[in-house]
Structure formats: C-alpha cells, structure tokens
Enzyme design. Structure first.
Site, short mmCIF file in Angstrom:
data_model
loop_
_atom_site.label_atom_id
_atom_site.label_comp_id
_atom_site.label_asym_id
_atom_site.label_seq_id
_atom_site.Cartn_x
_atom_site.Cartn_y
_atom_site.Cartn_z
N ASP A 92 0.83 -1.21 0.00
CA ASP A 92 0.00 0.00 0.00
C ASP A 92 0.86 1.25 0.00
OD1 ASP A 92 0.91 -0.71 2.53
OD2 ASP A 92 -0.74 0.27 3.56
N GLU A 100 3.73 0.01 7.75
CA GLU A 100 2.63 -0.74 7.19
C GLU A 100 3.18 -1.56 6.03
OE1 GLU A 100 -1.04 1.18 7.17
OE2 GLU A 100 -2.08 -0.54 6.33
N GLU A 153 -2.34 8.99 -0.59
CA GLU A 153 -3.33 8.07 -0.04
C GLU A 153 -4.71 8.74 0.06
OE1 GLU A 153 -2.44 6.94 4.00
OE2 GLU A 153 -3.73 5.18 3.87
C1 BGC Z 1 -3.97 0.79 3.93
C2 BGC Z 1 -4.79 0.71 2.69
C3 BGC Z 1 -5.66 -0.50 2.82
C4 BGC Z 1 -6.57 -0.17 3.95
C5 BGC Z 1 -7.71 -1.10 4.18
C6 BGC Z 1 -4.89 1.04 5.07
O1 BGC Z 1 -4.23 1.16 6.26
O2 BGC Z 1 -2.98 1.75 3.83
O3 BGC Z 1 -4.17 0.96 1.54
O4 BGC Z 1 -6.29 -0.92 1.69
O5 BGC Z 1 -5.88 0.07 5.14
O6 BGC Z 1 -8.80 -0.34 4.16
#
Ligand code: BGC
Length: 918
Positions: A495, A501, A766
């Site tokens: 992500d 993360e 994001e």
């Molecule tokens: C991430 C997203 C992921 C989401 C789930 C976040 O913390 O960064 O990209 O899809 O959580 O909703």
C-alpha cells in the site's frame, strides 16, 4: 497478396520468454509456458516448438529434441504450455520456435532460449544455518503501548562463510540460495547477482523462494570462499503496523540455505552446501531493519572476509560474545516448501542526484531529490575515525523546512554510519525507505557533486507504457502513477513504502492491477504474489485482506477479497496468461463458494469481514455496503464465467453465467429504481452499476444521466474513494459522457488528481486531502504520500484517452479495439503499450477542425479502429480509403465514428473533428 490482403512479408520469432522471464535459471516445471514476439508484417498461421535437453555446459547439442510440438495450427504466440515429457530437476533445456504465416511462408528457427528447472526437494542437500539471535545491540525508540523492548531490539547482521577447494577444472556452476530473512551472497570477494532484499517476501511458514545464479566465472583454482550476509527483513524484522519483530511473525533470527552445484569438466558434480562446516560472526552491520533502517560501524568491517585470505587475524572484535568466527547453528530442512522464485528481483533501477541542498547553521543538510521515491541514499564521505553520519528520510517537509516524519508512525527510516577513518562509500544492504527528502547530520565537510545520491529500489518490472499529451500536468499525473507503482511493488504490491505498514493489501492491488499492467510488465511479479494470495486463503475459502497474511485476521472484505479473482483475470486479459487461471481456479472457486454460502439470497450482506467499502471516499461513506459488495460479487461471477471458458471448463462457465444473471437481477431489484436511480445516489454506486453492467439495458442511459447529475451536484468533482475511483471515468466515457469525465479529470481543487499535483505531489497520495493550505497535514495516523490506489485512473488514460483496448472476451492483445476518446482541453495525446504481441501505438491530434488518429499494430495482430468524427463517412486512411462502416460513437453523445479493420503496421486516419471537442 495473401488471402488476408496482406503482403507476404513473413514472420520471424524473436524475444523468446518462458513464464514471462528471459532464460530463467530456476523455474517450476508446471510454470513452463512459452511466448515470443513476431517480427514482420503478417499473421501467424502455425508454430513449431522444439525443446532439447542440455548439460549445464550448454548449446550446441546434437541429441534429438526432448520435445517437439510439431507444426501446430495456431496464431498463439503469448502463452503456449510445455507439453512434453517430465522435465528433470535442475535440468537445463534450450528451446526454439519457428512459425508459418498465413501465406505459408515458414520462418527460420529462432535463436535458442534457455530454461533451467527448479530443484525437487530430494535434490537439496543443504541445511539451514545461522548464528541464532546475536547480542542485543540497539533498542528502537520506545513507543507508548508497544510490546517489550528486548524482544524488539535490533541486532547485528550475521556474516557467514565457508572455504573450499575445487576438485577439478570447472565447466559450469550454479548457486541456489535463499534465507529466512534476507541474504547478500558473496563468492571470492564478489557480490553474487544484483538483487536487493532477496529472497523477497512470502509466508515463510509455508514457502520460501530461492534464487539461482550462474557463478561459473567467479570460481578460481585453489581455495574459494562462499559467504553471505543475512538481514532480518520480513522474516524477523519489523513488519506491518503492529511494531513487532523477533519471532512475532515468523522466526527469531535469520538463517541461510545455500547449495553450490559445480559441474566439473569431467562431468562430475562437486556440491558445497550450507552446513556445519560454515563459520559466522558479526561485523560492520550493527543492525538492519526494513522499517527502522541500518547502522554500520566501519571499524568493525572485515576486509576480505569473503575472500580466501580472511582469517580471524583480520577481524577486529565487536565484543567478547561476538569475537571471532565461530561454528554456525545448523538444522535440517523442514516442511517448508522451497520453490524457485517465479517473480522478478528487486534491484537498484536508477540513481537520482539532489535537486536542491540546504544547510542549517549547525551543519545539518536537507537534501531534496525532487521526486518521492523508494530506495536509499548512498553517500561518499571521508572523515576521521569515529565520525558519525546519520540520514533520516521523509516524503515531505514541515512548515519550517525540516523533515515531516509524523506520518511514518513507528517506522524510523534512519541509516547511521560510523567511519573508520578515511574515504568510504556508504549505503545500506537490508533496508528501504520511502522519501523525497533526506536529512544528513554529521557529514564531514561539504558534499561535492556525486557525494550524495538517491538510489531507486523496487521490483525490476520493465516499463511497458508511454503517454504524452498537450497537457504537461497530465503527463505528470501518469509519471506520478508510475512512481507510485515503482515505489510500492517491492516483492509484493504494498500500500505504501514509508510508514510501519507496507503490506500487500488486496483491495489496492485489484483496483490498480490493470493500470499496473499498462504501465509496466508485471506478469511475473503478480504471478509470484498470486501464490501468496492463494496461500493466505482461509479454509472457509475467504481471501485475506493482505497477502502475505502475517497474523492479520481480516478476510472476505468486499473489493479486497475479490482481488483473488480479479487479479488473475487481469493477468489473463493483459498477457493472455491461461496458466495463472489454471493454477488458481481452485482457490477462485473456493472464494465463490464462500461468498455464496454466506449469502443464499444473492445479496451480499453477510461475511463482509472488515468491509472497508469505498475506502477513504471524501465526505460521508455514501455507498451502501451491501450494494458495493453485491456489485463485486456479480463482477466476480462474470469474470469466473470468462475464466472457466478460457481454460476449457464450459460447465463451470455456464454455472457462473447463471450465477451472474441471478446476482444481477437481485442487484437490480434491491438497488436500481425504475427511473434508473441507484440506491444512495453516490457516484461510486453509479460507477459500479454502469461499469460492472448491473443496470438493465433500458435504464442505462437514465442511470448515466443520474451519474452526471451526481457529479454536477459535487460541483463537477469526484466523491469516490479507493473503489469507485477506478470506474468513474470509464463509466462516464463508455456511457457517452467523455466530456464530463474530462471535466472531472481537469479539476484543480480538492478532491482531484490535479490538486495533488498543484501541491507539488510527485506520487499519488493516499488521501485526496493529504495536505491542504487551510488545514495542513491530514491525520498523521494515515497519511501516506505514496499510495497508488487513487492512481487507478491510469487505465482510463490508456484505454480511453489513447484508445488502446481489445475485443471483449479476448485476451493478450491479439484482437485490438483502437478507439480514442478525445476531449477536454487536450489537443493531442500519444503513447504506446508494449504488449505480449509487441508494441501497440496510438496517438491523436486535433488541428484546424480535423482529427487525426495514428496507430501501430504489432505483427500477428488484427485491429478494429474507431475514429470519432463529426462526419464519419468523410474519414479516410492514408491511402484514401473510406471506412468499412460508420456508427454512433459511444463516448460522446451525438458524435459518429468511422470503423476500419486493419492488420499489422502503421496506419493513419483523418477526418472532420468531432464537434463536441473540435
Ligand atoms: C492501507 C490501505 C488499505 C486499507 C484497508 C490502510 O491502512 O494503507 O491501503 O487498503 O488500510 O482499508
């Protein structure tokens, strides 16, 4: 002329690839599928493949072919499965192909390509070796409420070595190597290969990938030394957002597995494996962690440790407990699967020099690399022993010109070096950071040109797409999307690359997958990750929210779990890859059964897991959860019908078609009004309904009108989150409202892509409002500036703006539909896509009331071209030919289109510009 009206130029097969890789040195037998490009201007009528078995010394070989496909009547050139006798473990094969075109002209045999088969378990003689958890060295900053610091302490990297003498002159040598953790393998003082962060991330409880290298040229007469440095990596370092390491996820300390197979000139094999004959110790790398960063103390370096002359005499002690080389801990192979890496290595792919350097009064430098990227900084410095240099990394600056690191959460992203005296080139081995800015403290003197560079690091996925237009900001948007992809495709599609993360979220991957394919060749990258996804599937059939799954309990979430169907389908669509469908059909049907079991009334309202819905949609969460979930289920069923059809399962295909029809009716009954309104009226609800074909035909135009109203109500802005964003512009364009799509695209105020660019973004954020002049930064807890999901608009730029698409129901770009949707303030747009059939080019311009469309169709490909025009009958190609037919252009109401059927080559069409845009 040929029966097709094409000149009999003939074809020649080039660019041979196996499983989307060039000459793989390790490939599982069930992944062996062949592909080639054709050069020449004709269509392929038939092919013949020959595979011959080699010894590792290689070609030429005069034995009869191991497998001969014989002449096979087929135009297929992208995905031909091997269908010969069983391939031998560790065996080397060469293969070649020839083709016939539709005029029966035979090509010559292609130049040969090679493949080497992965080792079956019985052929591994190596053991896992390591030093166990080394002495605790450093505690990361304590985090309120975080688990105990001792378990989380970062520890020195083990250096392992073993010397051996060659038993005779060498013909060829292969090193098969992996780690629980990360490895950097060395032979006689040389680094082996150029991969970073190998062996990559898998669920190490279940499966570990290994890499194979040709090390023939690195061996020498007499004594040789094989060595490796190990990093904690995903195996025992910090991973994800629960700030745990040291056994919390996989294991406590890194271990190495290595097997060096040396074929001697007399044909015998000398095998050197990781075992109890190795020794190990710590040295300069005092800790190395993906999230926290790396520390090196150069006074503890062991010059020549990986060469024949390094003895303990060269080693300066790092402390009593670590002193000297000592025996390794050794344990036999366990039940984990060892598989040859089907993906692409992570590599340094580019170096970027500073765009600006500022220096504070106390000698701290802040470097702006001008681009948010993923990688690390390399520094050249010279200073007295004990000089300490610290580099911190951040994506953005705070209001005072310092690094803004709040959004990194617990990820420290800091590298530290202590010089031993004299010049040194400093860069980390086992970490990676997301940054545009670096703060360098302690640099001795003033950095000169080339002393500080950013090294860009990611899975080395080759560029496939190009796009330029008359709007520089749009080119920047596509560049931002691609930078986001590069920075986040690191062994798995993550992500974000900066905070604690960096996980393989399925929702992000599925919404971005088609954009990812247009940008870069991700066939092998995603093939690797789909094994991670299948492995993370729960016994219930639910696909997880993230893969590898770690210990994260989420599974089954709509638009996240559905990635288990959508991504394989996308790979088939884009690469013609049926192998990936066959491989995952069981997992996909398990998922379909899971959803159906939970929702017998055909509305998906149960088993929604964490149900992230239209994640991060600005404003309220407007789209009903069961609407989004049911739409995705219907989409899955439609894709499953195509998938089953593509791999020769007609009964399954029929079953999924019926399921799709039933879910479609349930969706329409529950959510679509008789006037074409869709429940909630959110843009995402309409985009899903239209794009996934869930609205009865007679209501589609009305529903599209309501979508336009919803956009108008938002002052011509989008209101979509991660899910709706990918479908909004395609839905508008396909429904005849390309003008509205362009209007949304061009918005400069929040929420919009251009707003980010106006704020200086060089990647995709994001959140639509990651930073605003009024409020400053969004919540530090979730505010990445490098998240690709909202970049899924890239697909629209290729498919709609340039018009590079394919015939519905087909895959692998053998039958193209080239249909540009011009509009907005664009006067021209041009680009290309490197498909598995070759380069597809498309570009248009409008000038002086005329619209010109130029296309390039690869060899062995047919295309239907649709040229929008105010007077389609007046459109002509370069040789003055009229269209084969005209019809209404779907992209803009009231515009007509001229249709041509064409074959390989360059073509140009021109006619009166469509009025709505002219
Ligand atoms: C991430 C997203 C992921 C989401 C789930 C976040 O913390 O960064 O990209 O899809 O959580 O909703």
């Amino acid at each position: 002329m040929t029966p097709d009206g094409l000149p009999p130029v003939g074809l020649h097969p080039v660019g041979l690839r196996c499983a989307h890789l060039d000459n793989p040195l390790g490939i599982a037998p069930d992944r062996v599928r062949f592909g080639w490009l054709c050069s020449g201007d004709a269509l392929q009528q038939a092919y013949q493949i020959q595979v011959s078995q080699q010894n590792v010394v290689g070609w030429p070989c005069d034995v009869a072919p191991f497998w001969d496909s014989g002449r096979t009547e087929s135009g297929e050139s992208a995905d031909v499965p091997y269908a010969g006798p069983a391939l031998a473990s560790g065996g080397r094969y060469e293969w070649r192909v020839r083709t016939w075109d539709t005029a029966e002209a035979a090509s010559a045999w292609s130049a040969p390509a090679s493949l080497e088969v992965e080792l079956r378990p019985a052929d591994w003689e190596a053991s896992w070796i390591g030093l166990g958890p080394l002495r605790e060295h450093f505690d990361p900053p304590s985090q309120p409420g975080r688990p105990d610091a001792v378990a989380n302490a970062l520890r020195p990297a083990p250096y392992l070595r073993r010397s051996f003498t060659l038993a005779g002159p060498v013909a060829a040598a292969r090193l098969h190597v992996t780690a629980l953790g990360l490895y950097e393998a060395r032979l006689n003082g040389h680094r082996i290969g150029d991969a970073a962060l190998a062996p990559g991330w898998t669920d190490y409880h279940q499966r570990v990938l290994y890499q194979s290298y040709d090390v023939t040229a690195l061996l020498r007469d007499g004594e040789n030394v094989l060595g490796a440095i190990l990093g904690d990596g995903w195996y025992c370092g910090f991973v994800g957002f629960d700030a745990k390491r040291a056994g919390a996820h996989y294991g406590a300390a890194p271990e190495l597995l290595a097997q060096l197979d040396i074929t001697l000139q007399d044909g015998s094999v000398q095998r050197i494996v990781s075992d109890d004959q190795w020794t190990g110790r710590s040295a300069a790398i005092r800790h190395a962690d993906l999230l926290m960063g790396e520390r090196q103390e150069l006074s503890l370096a062991l010059p020549g440790w990986d060469g024949a002359d390094a003895g303990d005499a060269d080693a300066r002690d790092a402390g009593a407990e670590e002193a000297g080389w000592r025996p390794v801990r050794c344990r036999p192979l366990d039940g984990r699967v060892l598989a040859a890496d089907p993906g692409v290595p992570v590599r340094v792919t580019e170096e970027i020099s500073p765009a600006a350097v500022s220096r504070s009064a106390d000698g701290v430098y802040v470097i702006d690399f001008g681009q948010n990227l993923t990688g690390w900084v390399r520094i050249r410095a010279s200073g007295p022993a004990g000089t300490s240099i610290r580099i911190r990394h951040a994506e953005v600056l705070d209001g005072d010109g310092g690094l803004y690191t709040d959004n990194l959460r617990t990820a420290r992203q800091a590298d530290e070096y202590v010089l031993a005296g004299g010049p040194a080139v400093l860069e980390p081995h086992f970490t990676v950071h997301g940054f545009r800015y670096a703060e360098v403290t302690g640099f001795p003197g003033e950095p000169g040109s080339g002393d500080i560079v950013a090294r860009v690091v990611h899975s080395d996925i080759p560029l496939a797409g190009r796009f330029t237009s008359s709007e520089p900001w749009l080119d920047r948007l596509l560049a931002n999307i691609d930078w986001g992809q590069r920075g986040n495709f690191i062994s798995v599609p993550t992500d974000c690359p900066q905070r604690d993360e960096r996980l393989g979220w399925l929702g992000d991957a599925q919404i971005f997958a088609r954009t990812a394919c247009y940008n870069r060749d991700v066939a092998a990258f995603f093939a690797k990750w789909l094994d991670d996804v299948a492995e993370a599937q729960l016994p219930s059939g639910a696909f997880p929210d993230i893969a590898p799954r770690l210990n994260f309990p989420g599974a089954g979430a709509p638009a996240w779990g559905d990635a288990g169907v959508i991504v394989p389908w996308t790979l088939w669509k884009m690469y013609g890859d049926r192998g990936v469908l066959e491989r995952h059909f069981g997992a996909m049907s398990g998922w379909m059964d899971f959803v159906e079991r939970g929702n017998p009334d055909l509305l998906r309202s149960r088993e929604l897991g964490h149900s992230y819905n239209d994640w991060l949609a600005p404003g309220r969460d407007a789209t009903p959860r069961e609407l989004l979930a049911t739409a995705y289920w219907a989409y899955d069923a439609a894709l499953m019908a195509e998938i089953a059809g593509a791999i020769g399962r007609p009964d399954d295909a029929e079953g999924y078609r019926e399921l799709r029809a039933k879910i479609g009716s349930a969706f329409a009954d529950a959510f679509v009004g008789s006037d074409g309104t869709i429940a909630s009226g959110s843009q995402t609800a309409y985009a899903l309904g239209l794009h996934l074909d869930l609205i009865p035909d007679e209501l589609r135009a009305a529903a599209a009108g309501h979508l336009v109203e919803a956009v108008r109500a938002a002052n011509w802005h989008l209101t979509t989150g991660f899910v709706g964003v990918g479908y909004l512009l395609p839905a508008l364009s396909a429904a005849g409202h390309a003008d509205v799509a362009y209007r949304v695209l061009g918005q400069r105020t929040f929420p919009s892509w251009r707003y980010m660019i106006d704020q200086g973004a060089t990647t995709i954020w994001e959140r639509w409002d990651g930073w605003s002049p009024e409020r400053g930064f969004q919540s530090a807890w979730m505010n990445s500036f490098n998240h690709y999901s909202l970049g899924s608009v890239g697909e629209w730029l290729y498919r709609f703006v340039l018009g590079i698409d394919q015939e519905p129901g087909t895959a692998g770009f053998g039958s193209l539909v080239l249909r540009p949707h011009p509009g907005g303030s664009l006067d021209r747009a041009a680009g290309s896509y490197q498909s598995v059939r070759g380069v597809i080019g498309a570009g248009w311009e409008r000038e002086g009331g005329r619209f010109t469309y130029r296309v390039e169709v690869p060899p062995n490909v047919r295309a239907t071209v649709h040229v929008p025009s105010a007077a389609a009958a007046e459109v002509r190609d370069a040789s003055g030919r009229p269209p084969v037919r005209t019809s209404l252009f779907p992209g803009l109401l009231g515009v007509s289109e001229a249709v041509y059927e064409i074959g390989p080559g360059h073509h140009e069409f021109s006619g009166p510009a469509p009025q709505a845009i002219g």
